[in-house]
Design a protein around this motif. Structure first.
Motif: not given
Length: 240
Positions: A65-70, A78-84, A91-99
């Motif tokens: 959600e930090y990377f997909t805000g409107p 999003a730019s801040f977190f990527r740059s850092a 975290r949604s869906g059954k495969d979130a933990g494996q990712a």
């Protein structure tokens, strides 16, 4: 480059000035090699305070959600977190933990520090909640030590929903590394994963002194939100 610019020039000095954190046990963080730093999560500021006091770079698995805000704010965040150097995890869906596990193991494979909040989400009331076993899976698969870390006072300094922090003393306390090599090759055993996770969370609890809740934070949040919504829809009438 931007990570170190934030740490030493832009954000780090400001955080030290505002929060004036007292650091304890920094010698427990390995000077080199892969390791997991597992901490409690009380405030948005935790993401930045811990990296500001560590001598080494640390990468956190940040919620997607930090990377997909409107809007402009979302793009800047999003730019801040990527740059850092932070890694988005859905975290949604059954495969979130494996990712999340794949991303975390990728960081550890480069002999870097990985930051994890075993609770899986920020505490909404300052208590410490039951840990999710992903941290145990990564520790056993990568064969790395886990350093427990307690953030103390950040909930009071910047509780959920507060943008401008309060002036409140903060302590960042690191504990002795936990060695789980005795469980090597047992990362698929559910009982072992739960035991390792509980040991990590107990170590955090011993450092933080928080009240412990043997439930997942996300479940408690959802239950409290549902109860609040029901109360708004069907308010209790005063007794006459």
């Amino acid at each position: 480059m931007f990570y170190y610019l934030l740490k030493y020039v832009l954000l780090g000095p400001l955080l030290r000035l505002v929060f004036r954190p007292r650091i304890e046990g920094l010698e427990h963080v390995p000077a080199e090699g892969a390791a997991i730093i597992a901490g409690n999560h009380l405030s948005f500021s935790d993401h930045f305070l811990m990296p500001a006091v560590l001598k080494r770079r640390i990468t956190f698995l940040a919620k997607a959600e930090y990377f997909t805000g409107p809007g402009i704010k979302g793009r800047l965040t999003a730019s801040f977190f990527r740059s850092a150097g932070q890694i988005p995890v859905d975290r949604s869906g059954k495969d979130a933990g494996q990712a999340a596990i794949r991303e975390g193991l990728g960081v550890l494979s480069k002999d870097e520090l990985l930051g994890i909040y075993p609770e899986g989400t920020r505490s909404h009331d300052g208590r410490l909640y039951k840990g999710k076993v992903g941290v145990a899976v990564m520790a056993l698969k990568a064969g790395v030590p886990v350093v427990p870390c307690a953030m103390i006072g950040t909930f009071e300094a910047q509780p959920p929903g507060k943008v401008i922090p309060n002036l409140h003393p903060v302590v960042i306390r690191f504990g002795e590394p936990l060695d789980f090599s005795r469980y090597a090759g047992m990362e698929n055993e559910k009982a072992i994963l739960r035991a390792v996770t509980d040991e990590i969370v107990y170590a955090i609890l011993s450092l933080s002194g928080q009240e412990y809740v043997d439930q997942y934070a996300a479940v408690v949040k959802a239950e409290e939100a549902a109860a609040a919504a029901k109360e708004r829809k069907f308010p209790r009438l005063p007794l006459t």
